[in-house]
Design an enzyme around this catalytic site. Structure first.
Site, PDB file in Angstrom:
ATOM      1  N   LYS A  54       0.836  -1.208   0.000  1.00 48.37           N
ATOM      2  CA  LYS A  54       0.000   0.000   0.000  1.00 48.37           C
ATOM      3  C   LYS A  54       0.869   1.255   0.000  1.00 48.37           C
ATOM      4  CE  LYS A  54      -3.696  -2.511   2.290  1.00 48.37           C
ATOM      5  NZ  LYS A  54      -4.323  -2.922   3.546  1.00 48.37           N
ATOM      6  N   GLN A  98      -4.403  -1.362   9.771  1.00 54.44           N
ATOM      7  CA  GLN A  98      -4.255  -2.699   9.187  1.00 54.44           C
ATOM      8  C   GLN A  98      -4.804  -3.750  10.162  1.00 54.44           C
ATOM      9  OE1 GLN A  98      -3.057  -3.427   6.013  1.00 54.44           O
ATOM     10  NE2 GLN A  98      -3.717  -5.516   6.463  1.00 54.44           N
ATOM     11  N   ASP A 121     -10.810   3.006   4.152  1.00 55.66           N
ATOM     12  CA  ASP A 121     -11.224   1.611   3.990  1.00 55.66           C
ATOM     13  C   ASP A 121     -12.750   1.490   3.959  1.00 55.66           C
ATOM     14  OD1 ASP A 121      -9.336  -0.297   3.530  1.00 55.66           O
ATOM     15  OD2 ASP A 121      -8.875  -0.699   5.635  1.00 55.66           O
TER      16      ASP A 121
END
Ligand code: ADP
Length: 288
Positions: A54, A98, A121
């Site tokens: 990422k 994460q 997200d």
């Protein structure tokens, strides 16, 4: 193999180029460089790889990297303080925690500290609610990447029979809602669905996100259908998805390969969300 392969790698590259251009335009117009804060807690090797990918993708499009790493034994208050700090930092457009976090931490409570406007997200309750109500917000990356892929291959969504296998908060549920937004007729299957094959055979478009290797074979696919495989599993023989790709490709008209299908789109949509978040925070709305 008769089905056309839906090439996520090439599509992702194209979208990435558009994002890089849009980032440069935002900066040229006097805006602030978009920034993404990936937050990694602990030393899970798979999470390390995901976060590294990422961060690398951000660098490629000119998004600034505000990565933070906390030790595995960090306490809840310290982790919460970091999220709070990033939440109020104007250089940080997006925050990505994460998952999974170490077992002693309350991940839900940490996610809840991410402001909806920085939730790249699309996982917070606020953004899930906005999606459920069909209002603008940041959408989860995997399902929004699938919509981009289907559009890229001119797969008609309006009125189409779509079956989504899986009802997770990250993939299945938002996928169904995004498809509804596009006027598809959507059926969601899950672990308690009676006769999964029979339901799947109704689908013009079949999206499989069940997390079970090769759950879907040719008997579950209508001839001429478009099949999207979200699964990725490591086996002795290599990677495979939730779909038996070789066998289903004899029946389907189009299919996403694993790897190289949905996967590359997920990361690129994270970049798109970061850019969208930055623009909205700076009062420069629009999408790449
Ligand atoms: P993902 O992150 O890909 O969405 P999850 O493991 O979080 O995967 O969720 C798996 C989903 O797949 C669940 O919603 C579950 O109900 C569904 N599922 C699991 N087993 C089956 C099955 N045999 N048939 C249909 N759906 C299933």
């Amino acid at each position: 193999m008769s089905a056309e392969l839906i090439d996520g790698t090439t599509t992702a590259r194209r979208v990435r180029e558009d994002i890089a251009k849009s980032v440069a335009e935002l900066v040229a117009a006097g805006g602030t460089v978009p920034g993404l804060a990936t937050v990694l807690i602990g030393d899970d090797p798979a999470s390390h790889v995901y976060v590294r990918n990422k961060r690398r993708a951000c660098a490629e499009v000119g998004i600034r990297d505000h990565h933070r790493h906390l030790p595995a034994d960090v306490d809840q208050a310290t982790a919460a303080a970091l999220i709070d700090e990033l939440a109020s930092d104007p250089a940080v457009s997006g925050i990505l925690l994460q998952l999974p976090t170490p077992g002693h931490l309350d991940a839900e409570a940490l996610l809840a500290l991410i402001p909806a406007a920085k939730d790249v997200d699309g996982l917070t309750t606020a953004n899930a609610g906005l999606l459920a109500q069909g209002r603008p917000g940041l959408r989860p990356c995997t399902p929004s990447g699938i919509i981009v892929l289907l559009d890229q291959y001119d797969v008609p969504l309006r009125g189409a029979e779509v079956v989504v296998v899986g009802r997770s908060a990250l993939v299945g549920k938002p996928m169904a809602q995004l498809l509804l937004e596009r006027d598809a007729t959507v059926t969601t299957c899950h672990s308690r669905t009676r006769d999964l094959s029979a339901v799947c055979r109704r689908a013009d478009i079949l999206v499989v996100a069940a997390g079970i290797p090769e759950l879907i074979g040719p008997a579950a696919v209508k001839p001429g259908a478009t099949v999207v495989d979200v699964g990725i599993h490591r086996r002795d023989t290599g990677l495979c998805g939730d779909v038996d790709t070789a066998a289903v490709a004899e029946v389907a008209a189009r299919i996403t390969p694993v790897p190289g299908g949905v996967g590359p789109m997920t990361i690129v949509m994270l970049l798109a969300n970061t850019l969208t978040a930055a623009r909205r925070q700076q009062g420069m709305a629009g999408r790449p």
